[in-house]
Design an enzyme around this catalytic site. Structure first.
Site, PDB file in Angstrom:
ATOM      1  CE  LYS A   1      -4.818   4.303 -10.181  1.00 34.85           C
ATOM      2  NZ  LYS A   1      -3.797   3.304  -9.953  1.00 34.85           N
TER       3      LYS A   1
ATOM      4  CD  GLU B   1      -3.273   1.238  -7.815  1.00 40.81           C
ATOM      5  OE1 GLU B   1      -2.564   2.226  -7.541  1.00 40.81           O
ATOM      6  OE2 GLU B   1      -3.607   0.944  -8.970  1.00 40.81           O
TER       7      GLU B   1
ATOM      8  CB  VAL C   1      -0.940   0.013   1.214  1.00 39.87           C
ATOM      9  CG1 VAL C   1      -1.779   1.286   1.227  1.00 39.87           C
ATOM     10  CG2 VAL C   1      -1.844  -1.214   1.194  1.00 39.87           C
ATOM     11  CG  LEU C   2      -0.426   4.827  -0.908  1.00 35.94           C
ATOM     12  CD1 LEU C   2      -0.992   5.890   0.019  1.00 35.94           C
ATOM     13  CD2 LEU C   2      -0.352   5.375  -2.311  1.00 35.94           C
TER      14      LEU C   2
ATOM     15  CG  ASP D   1       1.051  -0.104  -8.003  1.00 38.42           C
ATOM     16  OD1 ASP D   1       0.812   1.093  -7.813  1.00 38.42           O
ATOM     17  OD2 ASP D   1       0.428  -1.009  -7.437  1.00 38.42           O
TER      18      ASP D   1
ATOM     19  N   GLY E   1       3.726  -0.327   2.884  1.00 43.04           N
ATOM     20  CA  GLY E   1       3.990  -1.758   3.005  1.00 43.04           C
ATOM     21  C   GLY E   1       2.734  -2.594   3.061  1.00 43.04           C
ATOM     22  CG  ASN E   2       1.263  -7.205   3.795  1.00 43.39           C
ATOM     23  OD1 ASN E   2       0.065  -6.929   3.794  1.00 43.39           O
ATOM     24  ND2 ASN E   2       1.703  -8.455   3.661  1.00 43.39           N
TER      25      ASN E   2
ATOM     26  N   GLY F   1      11.991  -3.402  -8.656  1.00 46.71           N
ATOM     27  CA  GLY F   1      10.658  -3.851  -8.292  1.00 46.71           C
ATOM     28  C   GLY F   1       9.732  -3.814  -9.487  1.00 46.71           C
TER      29      GLY F   1
END
Length: 751
Positions: free
Chosen positions: A96, A138, A78-79, A164, A82-83, A198
């Site tokens: 979004k 996303e 998330v942004l 992403d 992280g998780n 990534g």
């Protein structure tokens, strides 16, 4: 220029008010009568069901599938947080969804799946396929995101797009095309170094290679250094695909003589020494958020020839995904595409690059407070460029048709482009433009009613938005108490409280008032009472003496009464040229209604004045005025003494040689409805009117309040025009946002 401030309380209030979350569902068909219900559900709904069963392609005709995208996530990335998991990621996915709607009129629903198992995730999304025209993946962590996207692309017959990865890649490619153009270099020849292996980084290199970049000229780095042929540590199949033949082993070594740096990694990853080692005219895309790998200031300090882009809006050349994904899906949905392929992504990038090279519309320059011209500080279009909606989807659609993924090709591209233009919400761009102008002006606005919590919250919002300085008229203890009760105790130190007891200018104010009112029956006690005890008069006196740039009032007192008080300080009577103009925003349209404040029963000469003031306000808001004089008759029928002055007002403007369109008298449907206008081909209006001049104040006021209460329209105003100073009077039913909008109008010096 002041920077925006945002607190936790601001963010939480934004997501809580007026209703929890950021979007809702509304019916697009009548749902009033029993017949409506029978058509919408049983038994009428059976007929389209049978048609779709017979021909599945008709689902695009009889359901919302063709304009519906799912934003799907499991919240594992998330942004930059992280998780956080599926539930905590929901605010991002809702965000979004509203971006899809705002920028490309694509309906979108967020779906959060509570699983980290790629198989379970894919099965869930695949089974929902019949519902949607496209899937936007996303915030899914790597490497699972690669597995999920590839599998869903293979298993589904609608576009599946991981923003992403590919959204960043498309905008990066668009900016790079222009940066290389300015540098006089070719993508086939440049050496590219990418830091961050990534999802976004890998997608960037893959897209650039498909556009001509050479494999061994592209050096990918991760936290362990260069990804080279033969490396085994920290590798996977996606990194291996980009392993290059190179002797470089560190980012620092790779940067020597490279032409392009792409960063999707971490703050401070690039040093000034690395920038110094790059080739002439280097291109640096430092896209780490919120802090780039190197700031533009640090890069330009050692290399004036560098072209720098970041992911931030407060620097030039923002690599912003919102330039891509809404329009990619818009074009894909409109051809009922089976996929979004590389050719469509490249078409999007090339169209964005081409758009940045063109002259920028004045409305964009107005919104950003400066003239934007293609060059080193403008290689990517701004997100609020109104041309995006009709330029990018057409390029995407053409590429989709050319490559055979379109189920329903577009036959008339000119008509399609015109239809896309009509999807643009002018109200959003106007409000954006006003906010940008206010931020550029940095006006000091005095909020007269510091005893009202709505006004205090609007004042805090104005200042935290970086628009300028907010002053509130009130008592310190009362303001502190009310802000604390609103959960804004931290804002007490931010706002400046003003009143007659603390000002050094009270005697000056009283002398000014005495000169204006001494022969109107006011003695010295009356003057003192007005200046020292009436907050509306006190705020107006501040503005009159330049101690504030503008004022907002009216939230606690009826506008007619407030206008009487304002007249003690300013000349705001009908014969002074003052006019009240209310802006009504509804369903993507904006109409100005006049006069809603000053003229009780204007004659034809007054109506001419009102039309001119209304046109002036329209232009200040970024509209090209089209004025209609309204009546219950149209061009002389039915004949009525009441309609005669509206007919004569047109002749008044004929004699003034004004520089805007006007016509009348006419009914409101003829003024606003294109089909109704076709019955009068002699009309001088070239489109729907946007300034409506109404016969009397009461009818204007009724019209505005009816739209506000029955249709849910947003009303800004009445905007007091013709006074010479920004004095804005809102209504007693104003929300915090309404008051904020009036403050922005005042800050923009709309008069």
């Amino acid at each position: 220029m002041a920077k925006t401030k945002m607190t936790r309380e601001d963010a939480l209030q934004f997501h809580m008010q007026p209703n929890p979350g950021k979007w809702e569902i509304q019916a697009t068909v009548p749902m009033t009568t029993q017949r409506d219900l029978s058509l919408a559900y049983s038994p009428g709904v059976a007929i389209p069901c049978e048609e779709i069963h017979r021909d599945p392609a008709t689902a695009y005709d009889y359901t919302n599938k063709g304009n519906l995208v799912a934003v799907v996530s499991n919240g594992t990335a998330v942004l930059g947080l992280g998780n956080l998991g599926a539930l905590a990621g929901k605010p991002v996915m809702e965000g979004k969804s509203v971006l899809f709607k705002r920028f490309a009129d694509v309906n979108s629903i967020d779906i959060e799946l509570d699983t980290e198992d790629p198989d379970a995730f894919c099965n869930a999304v695949r089974l929902m396929g019949p519902t949607f025209g496209g899937i936007n993946l996303e915030d899914i962590k790597a490497p699972e995101c690669f597995i999920i996207e590839q599998r869903l692309k293979e298993e589904m017959d609608i576009p599946v797009f991981h923003d992403d990865q590919h959204g960043t890649a498309v905008i990066c490619a668009a900016g790079l095309l222009n940066a290389l153009h300015l540098s006089g270099k070719k993508i086939e020849e440049v050496k590219i170094v990418l830091n961050g292996a990534g999802a976004a980084g890998i997608a960037c290199l893959e897209l650039l290679k498909s556009m001509g970049a050479t494999h061994d000229n592209c050096i990918m780095c991760d936290t362990k250094g260069v990804i080279y042929q033969g490396r085994t540590e920290g590798m996977n199949q996606w990194k291996s695909a980009h392993a290059a033949h190179t002797d470089a082993r560190t980012l620092e070594e790779a940067m020597v003589d490279c032409d392009v740096f792409l960063g999707v990694s971490a703050k401070g990853a690039v040093t000034q020494e690395m920038v110094l080692s790059m080739a002439p005219n280097p291109v640096i895309f430092a896209m780490a958020n919120p802090d780039p790998e190197i700031t533009p200031e640090d890069a330009h300090a050692v290399r004036e020839d560098a072209i720098v882009a970041t992911g931030r809006s407060d620097y030039p050349n923002q690599v912003n995904n919102v330039l891509g994904f809404p329009y990619l899906f818009r074009g894909a949905l409109d051809i009922h595409a089976r996929a979004i392929n590389d050719e469509m992504k490249i078409a999007c990038a090339e169209a964005l690059a081409a758009l940045a090279r063109e002259d920028v519309p004045d409305e964009v320059a107005m919104a950003y407070g400066k003239k934007l011209t293609f060059g080193r500080d403008y290689i990517i279009p701004t997100p609020f460029d109104p041309r995006l909606i009709h330029r990018i989807p057409t390029a995407v659609a053409r590429a989709g048709m050319k490559t055979g993924v379109a189920r329903r090709p577009i036959v008339d591209m000119d008509a399609y482009e015109a239809a896309l233009k009509s999807r643009m919400d002018p109200t959003a761009s106007i409000l954006r433009s006003l906010n940008a102008r206010a931020r550029a002006n940095q006006s000091t606005v005095v909020f007269a009613e510091g005893d009202d919590p709505r006004v205090l919250r609007a004042a805090v919002m104005y200042q935290r938005a970086g628009l300028g300085k907010a002053l509130v008229v009130g008592r310190d203890a009362d303001v502190t108490e009310k802000l604390t009760a609103e959960g804004l105790a931290d804002a007490v130190e931010e706002l400046t409280v003003v009143n007659a007891a603390t000002t050094e200018h009270l005697e000056t104010y009283k002398e000014f008032l005495d000169a204006r009112l001494q022969r109107k029956g006011y003695d010295s006690q009356d003057i003192h009472r007005l200046a020292a005890r009436d907050r509306h008069v006190f705020a107006a006196l501040m503005v009159a003496h330049g101690h504030a740039d503008g004022m907002v009032t009216g939230a606690t007192r009826k506008s007619a009464h407030v206008l009487e008080l304002i007249n003690h300080v300013f000349d705001a009577q009908p014969h002074d040229g003052a006019v009240g103009v209310s802006a009504v925003l509804h369903k993507g349209r904006i109409v100005l209604i006049t006069d809603t404040l000053v003229h009780e029963w204007p004659d034809e000469q007054d109506l001419g004045d009102i039309a001119e003031r209304g046109a002036s306000v329209a232009r200040a808001l970024g509209l090209e005025p089209r004025v209609a004089f309204l009546s219950f008759s149209t061009f002389g029928y039915p004949v009525s003494e009441r309609a005669e002055k509206m007919h004569k007002a047109v002749s008044v403007l004929d004699g003034r040689n004004v520089d805007f369109e006007y016509e009348g008298e006419m009914t409101v449907d003829v003024a606003l409805n294109v089909q109704a206008q076709e019955n009068y081909p002699f009309s001088r209006l070239t489109g729907p009117a946007n300034v409506l001049v109404v016969p009397a104040r009461h009818s204007a006021s009724i019209s505005v309040k009816l739209m506000q209460e029955m249709a849910g329209a947003t009303v800004i105003g009445p905007i007091l025009s013709g006074v010479g100073k920004p004095v804005q009077i809102c209504s007693t039913v104003s929300t915090v946002n309404d008051i904020m909008n009036m403050a922005v109008i005042a800050a923009c010096k709309v008069d």
